[in-house]
Design a protein around this motif. Structure first.
Motif, mmCIF file in Angstrom:
data_model
loop_
_atom_site.group_PDB
_atom_site.id
_atom_site.type_symbol
_atom_site.label_atom_id
_atom_site.label_comp_id
_atom_site.label_asym_id
_atom_site.label_seq_id
_atom_site.Cartn_x
_atom_site.Cartn_y
_atom_site.Cartn_z
ATOM 1 N N PRO A 1 0.819 -1.216 0.000
ATOM 2 C CA PRO A 1 0.000 0.000 0.000
ATOM 3 C C PRO A 1 0.857 1.272 0.000
ATOM 4 N N LYS A 2 0.402 2.246 -0.744
ATOM 5 C CA LYS A 2 1.111 3.525 -0.828
ATOM 6 C C LYS A 2 0.296 4.599 -0.108
ATOM 7 N N VAL A 3 0.878 5.090 0.971
ATOM 8 C CA VAL A 3 0.180 6.068 1.802
ATOM 9 C C VAL A 3 0.726 7.456 1.497
ATOM 10 N N VAL A 4 -0.159 8.445 1.509
ATOM 11 C CA VAL A 4 0.256 9.842 1.326
ATOM 12 C C VAL A 4 1.335 10.160 2.361
ATOM 13 N N SER A 5 2.420 10.767 1.918
ATOM 14 C CA SER A 5 3.566 10.887 2.829
ATOM 15 C C SER A 5 3.552 12.175 3.647
ATOM 16 N N ASP A 6 2.789 13.163 3.240
ATOM 17 C CA ASP A 6 2.794 14.417 3.981
ATOM 18 C C ASP A 6 1.828 14.340 5.170
ATOM 19 N N PRO A 7 2.348 14.418 6.392
ATOM 20 C CA PRO A 7 1.487 14.243 7.568
ATOM 21 C C PRO A 7 0.321 15.220 7.608
ATOM 22 N N LEU A 8 0.592 16.468 7.310
ATOM 23 C CA LEU A 8 -0.459 17.475 7.416
ATOM 24 C C LEU A 8 -1.565 17.223 6.384
ATOM 25 N N GLN A 9 -1.127 16.918 5.165
ATOM 26 C CA GLN A 9 -2.106 16.647 4.108
ATOM 27 C C GLN A 9 -2.997 15.459 4.510
ATOM 28 N N ALA A 10 -2.370 14.418 5.045
ATOM 29 C CA ALA A 10 -3.122 13.229 5.443
ATOM 30 C C ALA A 10 -4.161 13.571 6.498
ATOM 31 N N ALA A 11 -3.731 14.312 7.527
ATOM 32 C CA ALA A 11 -4.660 14.632 8.613
ATOM 33 C C ALA A 11 -5.791 15.518 8.116
ATOM 34 N N GLU A 12 -5.474 16.430 7.217
ATOM 35 C CA GLU A 12 -6.523 17.335 6.728
ATOM 36 C C GLU A 12 -7.553 16.590 5.893
ATOM 37 N N ILE A 13 -7.074 15.624 5.104
ATOM 38 C CA ILE A 13 -8.032 14.847 4.308
ATOM 39 C C ILE A 13 -8.904 13.994 5.243
ATOM 40 N N GLN A 14 -8.311 13.462 6.290
ATOM 41 C CA GLN A 14 -9.110 12.683 7.242
ATOM 42 C C GLN A 14 -10.158 13.556 7.925
ATOM 43 N N GLN A 15 -9.751 14.791 8.209
ATOM 44 C CA GLN A 15 -10.696 15.712 8.831
ATOM 45 C C GLN A 15 -11.888 15.960 7.893
ATOM 46 N N LEU A 16 -11.582 16.078 6.604
ATOM 47 C CA LEU A 16 -12.655 16.225 5.614
ATOM 48 C C LEU A 16 -13.596 15.025 5.677
ATOM 49 N N ALA A 17 -12.990 13.848 5.791
ATOM 50 C CA ALA A 17 -13.792 12.623 5.798
ATOM 51 C C ALA A 17 -14.677 12.562 7.036
ATOM 52 N N TRP A 18 -14.110 12.954 8.168
ATOM 53 C CA TRP A 18 -14.896 12.969 9.406
ATOM 54 C C TRP A 18 -16.018 13.988 9.306
ATOM 55 N N ASN A 19 -15.656 15.138 8.775
ATOM 56 C CA ASN A 19 -16.638 16.193 8.600
ATOM 57 C C ASN A 19 -17.759 15.764 7.677
ATOM 58 N N GLY A 20 -17.376 15.078 6.607
ATOM 59 C CA GLY A 20 -18.382 14.585 5.670
ATOM 60 C C GLY A 20 -19.299 13.586 6.333
ATOM 61 N N TYR A 21 -18.767 12.884 7.322
ATOM 62 C CA TYR A 21 -19.563 11.862 8.005
ATOM 63 C C TYR A 21 -20.524 12.489 9.004
ATOM 64 N N ILE A 22 -19.989 13.372 9.873
ATOM 65 C CA ILE A 22 -20.802 13.787 11.015
ATOM 66 C C ILE A 22 -21.165 15.250 10.972
ATOM 67 N N GLY A 23 -20.541 16.009 10.082
ATOM 68 C CA GLY A 23 -20.924 17.412 9.960
ATOM 69 C C GLY A 23 -20.140 18.356 10.830
ATOM 70 N N SER A 24 -19.237 17.829 11.648
ATOM 71 C CA SER A 24 -18.398 18.729 12.428
ATOM 72 C C SER A 24 -17.005 18.125 12.489
ATOM 73 N N ASN A 25 -16.066 18.899 13.030
ATOM 74 C CA ASN A 25 -14.701 18.411 13.043
ATOM 75 C C ASN A 25 -14.463 17.419 14.159
ATOM 76 N N ASN A 26 -13.473 16.585 13.957
ATOM 77 C CA ASN A 26 -13.057 15.633 14.964
ATOM 78 C C ASN A 26 -12.048 16.306 15.886
ATOM 79 N N VAL A 27 -12.342 16.272 17.171
ATOM 80 C CA VAL A 27 -11.524 17.007 18.129
ATOM 81 C C VAL A 27 -10.077 16.517 18.099
ATOM 82 N N SER A 28 -9.894 15.184 18.055
ATOM 83 C CA SER A 28 -8.533 14.651 18.040
ATOM 84 C C SER A 28 -7.778 15.115 16.803
ATOM 85 N N LEU A 29 -8.468 15.066 15.663
ATOM 86 C CA LEU A 29 -7.801 15.478 14.422
ATOM 87 C C LEU A 29 -7.485 16.973 14.435
ATOM 88 N N THR A 30 -8.398 17.755 15.011
ATOM 89 C CA THR A 30 -8.137 19.186 15.109
ATOM 90 C C THR A 30 -6.848 19.414 15.885
#
Lengths: 1064, 579
Positions: A262-291
């Motif tokens: 598997p090839k994972v995105v290597s930039d930590p910040l980019q990865a976390a921000e995309i995950q935040q988008l995914a969480w936001n898309g799921y629940i409508g607000s940001n994830n506190v841990s990811l923030t």
């Protein structure tokens, strides 16, 4: 020898080479004698090209040599009275009297059809041109000098409709064989016979194989009866040939590399921000841990001296310094080595063959790796006791040790699955003070400290046989007895893991801490006794085989387990002091059968074969245990007809074949018809302990009997242009009827499954085609020979009866449905606006998520226009909006084999592929789905930048929204057209380049031939399958029944090796 | 070696081998014919019944009730159940029954004394009673099977038996169990006392069910059942030797649900153990948003806690617009041991925590069953989970007596005054009950304020122990589920000091500001596109503001039967409203 092995790989190689030389010296080269006459010469073929490997024998003696690559030979004969015999497969043998000649040049002509290739069949052989069943045979060339670790790898693609599957790339992974497609709902596999008796093809060394025949239809397999209903793999090992002692040594060194990790995105910040988008898309607000993580990573950008940030168990330790988890997990190169020595020969009354193989392969894990060792030894001896009686012995000793880290963290969940949850670039494997983090310990810590698994297997197989020419040239009687012991010792240690939970706490991860040792022995005793009668008169030829076969199998398993390991780096029952459990299991089965084969032909033109077997098995109650299974086959050598003479200048042979027959299948559980109560350890804790428990037995039907496998086969064989072009085509239908499955559906108030009955049928239809062109011509004054061989096959299975599913529920077998059908929704694309999403058909049943669909979400087609996207009754009659979107069966497996030879060089390029196959990544296939499965899964390169945004409306994936692929009621978890994968592929399986050293050079050193070669496996792959999967490993973990997710398997590897072959 | 005919001797020898060569039987598994001989056999078999203990299903059951608002809309609560196709989806499963009945059909063969045999038969009949009680709650009428069925049994196709027959059969089983089981207390195995506790539960359920579901025309038989409840409960209270757990600590209530060893109040519990790798995931379910979903108590439940002085919360002026800090003051002590209140700290944790709105969008985090921080790793809890607890029996007794109209002060002192004591509440006195309009509103038609207080006490004391759904069903109060559940009240959006320590710690916003614009030390909670406040700019958090939940009283009190079973057995009729 084994002690020396352990010292170091390098030392071992030297050691084994030395062993070879010493052995060679002991066996010795034939002593010189008096009054000898040297003869040299050259052997050529019908086109005056040199022939290599021709056996040149002094008649009536064991004195023999082979021709070298230039066709030259040199032999010393007893006197001028001697006669030399020249023989090689495919050519007519020739005899030449030496007289006063010292140089004899011989030209051999192509063998005529009657003397052509001989094919190994059940309890006998047959000239290929008299064959009427569907049989394919390959020779030792398939197994030579390849970087394969077992026979299965070498056979992949070698024979049409012989399907071979490994499931993953773990060293030593045994191949699963299948002939001609789906067998039975109860499974089933081809019968594997090694030198006529059952054996395990995965344990023998490929170099020992002389020929391998695959018997595909009922007429060719019928003689083996109940165990051969899904075809037979017939392996014949090499034997000593009369003549000079021949010593062959070959080795193979190299390394392997993981493919498609598997090839994972290597930039930590980019990865976390995309995950935040995914969480936001799921629940409508940001994830506190990811923030928190994002804030930290942004701060780290400006100040890289910031310490690691501790978050929680769900995320673990976060570091601004990126970590490439998969790079840390897998080594770039892992060593691989093989050695093989063969000593063979024969004298007047004795033939012998002795071989030894050794193989070592290291695994891929960097942290604590696995390694495979395999030793093979074979000794064959046959002695002519008198002019009519021969006794023979064939002993095989195989040992395999696979020692690996425990890959299951808890239950059946493997490290790949945990990696797929923690391999974020911003997450650390270890904390600064050297402790594993939560994610680190469940993957890397598990490998290093979670325990080890040692699987040791010893196979000892011995066949003792007699062959008697009772009436010379007419009646032969054969008898043999084989004992096959297969012993497995599995030692498993499971250990607790610790991890740093917070800056102040190092805690334990709850999982078993124990040592489990099990020892299983399987013993199969086989008796064969049969007579062969052959008779020819005028234009008639008859051969009859009749005999008796009996098998008895005893399996026993002993398991001991004790909790609480006491010593850190050592495991053993004596080194534990917790709760101890022991258990055992014993099963037996036996079969007995009487068989015949009657072959008849008229002028080798009209061919007839009748087979039959009366078979009994212990697996059915005594009243239903015997069955008679007959078959018949006819053939017509059309090219021999007078009226076909006109084609003979072009078509050298043309044969039509047809066969029909039935076989019983007994491959069901040993005691299907007997009620038993299973005793197990209860999960509930009563008075502080988990006591033993048992419960009601399942219902069994007492009138179970054979599944019947009926095969129709028709085929054509054709040879064109003096056999330069050869083609074969077969078409077949195989019906498995009365499959043992749950009987007609009964009300649930019964409280248990309906007992199994013989109540389901399946039909498999298929065909196979092979084409070969071989020719040679001169370039300069040296011959250039080449061949190209292509095979392609297909088969398709349809359930024709399934009583347990009257409503046609598509989640199980449905009568009339093709097996492998993928039912799914049709994806129209993405909603372009929120408004469109709200007005579209109600998708709640397939998008059980907390928010309503919005722009960028999946839009399904409402095929039945009822305003709802649903599955109807989940039946074929009312599937709602589901339709058949694909099929997971392998279709059109094919291969292309190219061989070239020029001067001392030879080149073999082999491609293998699958023409058609669909695959839907299941809900937990997180290497593919990434954060769509769970928000805290890593962001993969194939997803980043390829998801829907208003600016990127044509992306492959929908808007980032976690949990869309969590289960089968979510928009990505439901099977659908958009993410259906095309799993067809073409893979360059082998590239082998060899160079044979000139004889001039080698003969001075006493070596009759030497060859160096380079070989590669899995070099190039062409596929449109997602990079998250390897086309040969798209299924789930092979070693566990627990659902992990598609693709969570040991990576398939590319193997590059080089080696030498030396003949003395 | 002159003659080939020696071979014939070999052939004859081989063919003359034993005739039963093909007879092979299992040797490491037992067969029913040879089992059921010794007491050990009976023990081993009946051990299998303990797999039927509910385990962690107990603590998740209230997630489908009006006590909890679920982030993922629960089809059960929302009235979105669909008619299932297979028996598995429907819960129409009879495997447990077969296992139990197989034992009852065979145990008599054991060569042991009758009282010993009966002990295990009692155990089996206890589990059969429990099984049928579950099935009856779910489906109403169910077919009664007293033995195992064969594949050709005509009874496979029989119609359902009435709940009257089922109840009588359950009680017959339980009376047998009570008479034959051990009287020795044991909180990991089933005893006489467990059977009495189950009888108390069954009879209260069925007594009240028949009383309030008047359409069944069974109301006349209700008092007899309620009387049986009183009798069974009373025997357990008098002779069982159990007591309510009370040390005077303000953490008595919490500790009861977070310790590995059950205390004196527990009649039967599911036990857990790290070494035996038998654990559950309570900490994850109630704390981690990705495990167990987003769940929090509803405002309605939180409001039902009394004030410490025993007066209703609704008696406070403007009680419905109080913020978190105010509404949690001076309440029943059990409130702070069941959910996060200002100053909440984890067991073993030092810092005080404000509510986590990500886990509980209503603002009311569930903490009952959340053990110490050392159990935060996934699925590592070992706290025992109650199956039968003495307090339930006390509440059953009080409710049955109140329903019968025979409750007196002594009854109160023996029952709910003991459970209220842990909340720091004053004892309840007959005739001095303060009416609570909020309570009257949710149970219309109940004029007995004492009965209402008993129902309140039951909801508070047994919350998260899996009673609320079945209580609403038997009281015929299904419509309570279709209300729009509310969360915490906010008079505005913006910054708040939730724990009332003088500094702001929480921000309620519509959309999350970018990281640079956020204040440190503040938990931001964005309502986003789907959640809102009840009056837009202020009001209670509504997690599902736009969902129309349904509770159809003609239909939703019972579950639907699976389609495949109805088509296999034409005598099986679908439940009302589901046809």
């Amino acid at each position: 020898m084994s002690k020396a092995c352990k010292s170091s790989p390098g030392a071992f190689r030297l050691h084994s080479f030395f062993c070879t030389l010493v052995l060679a010296a002991f066996i010795g080269l034939p002593a010189s004698a008096q009054d000898k006459k040297p003869v040299t010469g050259r052997v050529t073929d019908h086109k005056s090209q040199p022939l290599e490997g021709v056996t040149v024998t002094e008649s009536g003696t064991s004195n023999a040599v082979f021709t070298n690559a230039t066709g030259n030979f040199s032999i010393t004969v007893g006197s001028g009275e001697a006669t030399l015999e020249f023989s090689i497969v495919g050519f007519a043998a020739k005899r030449v009297r030496v007289s006063n000649l010292s140089n004899i040049d011989v030209q051999l002509s192509m063998a005529n059809q009657d003397l052509g290739e001989v094919v190994v069949l059940g309890y006998g052989t047959k000239a290929k041109n008299k064959l009427v069943g569907a049989v394919n045979q390959v020779g030792s060339e398939v197994f030579k000098n390849r970087a394969v670790t077992n026979v299965g790898q070498a056979l992949q693609g070698a024979i049409p409709n012989l399907n071979i599957n490994f499931g993953d790339g773990q060293p030593g992974r045994p191949a699963e064989f299948n002939i001609r497609g789906f067998n039975s709902i109860n499974g089933g596999a081809p019968l594997v016979l090694i030198d006529g008796v059952p054996g395990d093809v995965n344990m023998i060394t490929p170099e020992d194989i002389e020929t391998l025949s695959v018997l595909k239809d009922a007429s060719s397999a019928a003689i083996y009866g109940a165990r051969a209903s899904f075809g037979v793999l017939l392996i014949t090992t090499k034997s000593g040939k009369k003549g000079k002692t021949r010593i062959r040594y070959t080795n193979n060194f190299g390394y392997s590399q993981p493919l498609r990790t598997p090839k994972v995105v290597s930039d930590p910040l980019q990865a976390a921000e995309i995950q935040q988008l995914a969480w936001n898309g799921y629940i409508g607000s940001n994830n506190v841990s990811l923030t928190q993580i994002i804030d930290y990573l942004e701060a780290y950008k400006n100040d890289p001296t910031l310490p690691q940030l501790w978050i929680s168990n769900a995320i673990g330790y976060v570091s601004g310094k990126p970590t490439d988890w998969y790079k840390e997990m897998f080594r770039d190169n892992t060593p691989f080595s093989r050695h093989f020595v063969e000593i063979s020969g024969g004298a007047e009354k004795v033939n012998y063959y002795l071989s030894g193989g050794l193989q070592k392969q290291d695994g891929l894990f960097r942290t604590a790796t696995d390694n495979l060792k395999r030793y093979n030894l074979r000794g064959k001896l046959s002695i002519d006791l008198s002019s009519w009686l021969r006794v023979s012995n064939n002993t095989e000793l195989n040992n395999e040790v696979f020692d690996s880290p425990q890959k299951f963290t808890s239950g059946g969940s493997n490290i790949y699955r945990f990696m797929s949850q923690f391999a974020h670039p911003y997450q650390t494997i270890k904390t600064d003070d050297g402790y594993y983090t939560y994610g680190g310990t469940l993957s890397f810590g598990q490998l290093e400290n979670g325990g080890r698994v040692s699987n040791r297997r010893d196979v000892l197989r011995n066949t003792t046989g007699i062959q008697a020419d009772v009436i010379k040239g007419l009646l032969k009687v054969n008898g043999d007895f084989t004992a096959w012991w297969d012993r497995r010792r599995n030692d498993v240690s499971n250990r607790r893991l610790t991890y740093r939970q917070s800056p102040t706490a190092v805690v334990q991860f709850v999982k078993p801490d124990n040592f489990i040792s099990s020892y299983a022995q399987n013993q199969l005793n086989t008796i064969n006794l049969y007579a062969t009668l052959t008779k020819q008169w005028n234009d008639h030829s008859v051969d009859l085989v009749a005999g008796f076969n009996q098998e008895e199998n005893r399996y026993s398993l002993f398991t001991a387990q004790r909790d609480n390991n006491l010593v850190e780096n050592q495991s053993g029952l004596s080194l534990t002091d917790g709760v101890a459990t022991v258990s055992d299991r014993k099963t037996e089965w036996a079969t007995r059968g009487y068989f015949y084969r009657l072959g008849y032909d008229f002028q080798s033109k009209y061919l007839l074969e009748l087979n039959g077997r009366y078979d009994g098995t212990s697996r059915f109650p005594s009243g239903n245990r015997f069955g008679f299974f007959p078959s018949a086959a006819i053939g017509w050598m059309a090219s021999r007809e007078k009226f076909m003479e006109f084609i003979q200048p072009v078509v050298s042979h043309l044969k039509l074949r047809a066969s029909y027959g039935a076989l019983g299948n007994q491959q069901v559980d040993e005691y299907s018809y007997i009620t038993t109560m299973n005793i197990y350890r209860s999960a509930a804790i009563l008075n502080g302990a988990q006591p033993l428990a048992t419960g009601s037995p399942t219902l069994v039907a007492t009138d179970l009997t054979w599944e019947t496998v009926t095969t129709k086969n028709a085929g054509i064989d054709i040879g064109v242009l003096n056999e330069r072009l050869q083609a074969g085509f077969d078409i077949y239908e195989r019906k498995t009827t009365d499959m043992l499955v749950a009987g007609a559906a009964l009300p649930a108030v019964l409280g248990t499954g309906a007992p199994r009955e013989n109540s389901a049928d399946v039909s498999v239809k298929g065909w196979e085609l092979s084409l070969q062109w071989a020719d040679k011509f001169n370039i300069g004054n040296k011959p250039f020979s080449y061949s190209i061989r292509a095979i392609v096959a297909d088969n398709k299975a349809v359930i024709t009866r399934y009583d347990n599913n009257p409503s046609g529920n598509i989640s199980t077998y449905v009568a009339g449905e093709q097996l492998g059908t993928i039912w799914g929704f049709e994806t129209l694309g993405f909603f372009v606006s929120d408004d469109e999403a709200s007005k579209w058909a109600d998708q709640t049943q397939v998008s059980e998520l907390i928010n309503q669909p919005l722009a960028g979400d999946i839009k399904f087609a409402d095929l039945n226009n009822d305003g709802k996207i649903n599955r109807g009754d989940l039946t074929t009659a009312n599937p709602g909006d589901l339709r058949r979107i694909g099929n997971s069966s392998i279709r059109f497996p094919y291969s292309i084999d190219l061989r070239f030879q020029y001067g001392g060089f030879d080149l073999n390029v082999f491609f293998q592929g699958v023409g058609k196959r669909d695959f839907y990544p299941s809900r937990e296939a997180a290497h593919f789905w990434g954060f769509y499965n769970r928000w805290n899964n890593p962001v993969y390169e194939h997803i980043a930048g390829n998801y829907w945004t208003p600016e990127n409306p044509n992306a492959y994936f929908p808007r980032p929204r976690a949990y869309m692929a969590l289960n089968e009621n979510r928009p990505l978890g439901v099977k659908q057209t958009r993410y259906l994968q095309n799993a067809a592929y073409l893979r360059m399986k082998t590239l082998a380049l060899g160079y044979s050293l000139p004889a001039k050079l080698t003969q001075k050193t006493g070596i009759s031939g030497a060859r160096v070669f380079f070989s590669g496996q899995n070099l190039i792959t062409w596929t449109s399958l997602s990079k998250a999967f390897d086309p040969e490993a798209i299924s789930d973990e092979v070693d566990s029944g627990t659902f992990n997710g598609d693709g969570f398997v040991y990576p398939v590897q590319r193997v590059l090796t080089a080696g030498v072959e030396i003949n003395f | 070696m002159k003659s080939p005919y020696y071979l014939l001797i070999l052939i004859v020898a081989l063919f003359s081998c034993n005739k039963d060569f093909l007879d092979r039987y299992p040797v490491t598994e037992v067969s029913p014919q040879t089992f059921f001989r010794t007491e050990q056999d009976l023990i081993m078999y009946t051990n299998s019944f303990y797999a039927y203990l509910p385990g962690d299903a107990v603590i998740s059951a209230d997630l489908s009730s009006d006590n909890v608002e679920n982030g993922t809309l629960d089809p059960l609560v929302a009235g979105m159940r669909v008619i299932p196709v297979t028996f598995g989806e429907a819960g129409w499963t009879f495997n447990r029954l077969r296992n139990i009945n197989f034992f009852l059909a065979n145990y008599q063969r054991a060569e042991v004394a009758d009282p010993v045999k009966n002990k295990y038969a009692g155990l089996a009949r206890f589990f059969r009673a429990w099984y049928y009680f579950d099935m009856m709650q779910r489906f109403g009428d169910v077919p009664w099977y007293g033995g195992t069925l064969e594949t050709n049994d005509p009874d496979l196709y029989k119609a359902r038996d009435s709940r009257v027959l089922i109840t009588d059969s359950i009680l017959a089983d339980l009376d047998f169990a009570i008479a034959s089981l051990d009287a020795q207390k044991n909180n990991s195995t089933v005893t006489k006392w467990t059977a009495l506790a189950l009888k108390s539960r069954v009879t209260l359920f069925e007594g009240t069910y028949r009383k309030y579901h008047t359409a069944l025309n069974l109301a006349a038989s209700a008092p007899a059942l309620l009387t049986k409840c009183v009798e069974a409960s009373d025997e357990l209270m008098k002779n069982g030797g159990y007591s309510t757990f009370y040390t005077g600590s303000q953490f008595d209530y919490r500790n009861m649900f977070t310790s590995q060893a059950p205390n004196s109040e527990v009649i039967l519990a599911t036990h857990y153990n790290t070494t035996l790798v038998r654990t559950h995931n309570a900490n994850g379910i109630f704390q981690t948003p990705t495990q167990g979903g987003t769940v929090g108590f509803t405002k309605d439940f939180v409001d039902s806690y009394l004030m410490r002085d025993g007066t209703p919360f609704s008696a406070i002026d403007g009680y419905d617009t109080l913020g978190f800090a105010k509404e949690t003051q001076n309440r029943d002590l059990r409130m702070s041991q069941t959910m996060r209140t200002p100053g909440y700290t984890r067991i073993g944790g030092a810092t005080s925590l404000i509510p986590d709105f990500v886990k509980s969008p209503t603002g009311y985090n569930i903490t009952k069953f959340v053990a110490g921080i050392e159990y935060d790793a996934y699925n590592s809890n070992v706290n025992a989970l109650p199956v039968f607890r003495y307090s339930e029996v006390l509440l059953n007794y009080a409710e049955a007596k109140a329903e019968l109209g025979t409750i007196n002060q002594d009854d109160l002192d023996r029952t709910i005054n003991l459970t209220r004591r842990r909340g720091g509440l004053p004892a309840l006195t007959v005739g001095a009950v303060v009416p609570d309009p909020a309570l009257q509103a949710i149970y219309p038609g109940i004029t007995d304020n004492l009965l209402l207080e008993i129902r309140r006490e039951r909801r508070i004391e047994l919350v998260m122990e899996g009673f609320r759904w079945s209580d609403l069903m038997r009281w015929r109060r299904g419509p309570l589920l279709q209300r729009t559940f509310k969360g915490m009240y906010f008079g505005r959006k913006g910054l708040f000091d939730l724990d009332n320590n003088g500094s702001n710690d929480f921000a309620l916003v519509d959309v999350l500001p970018p990281p640079g614009d956020r204040l440190p030390g503040i938990q931001y909670f964005a309502l986003g596109a789907t959640m809102k406040l009840s009056n837009d700019s202020k009001g209670n958090i509504l997690v599902h503001p736009n969902v129309n939940k349904v509770f159809d009283e003609g239909k939703h009190y019972l579950y639907p039967l699976p389609l495949t079973e109805i088509s296999l057995n034409t005598n099986l009729e679908q439940n009302p409203g589901w046809q």
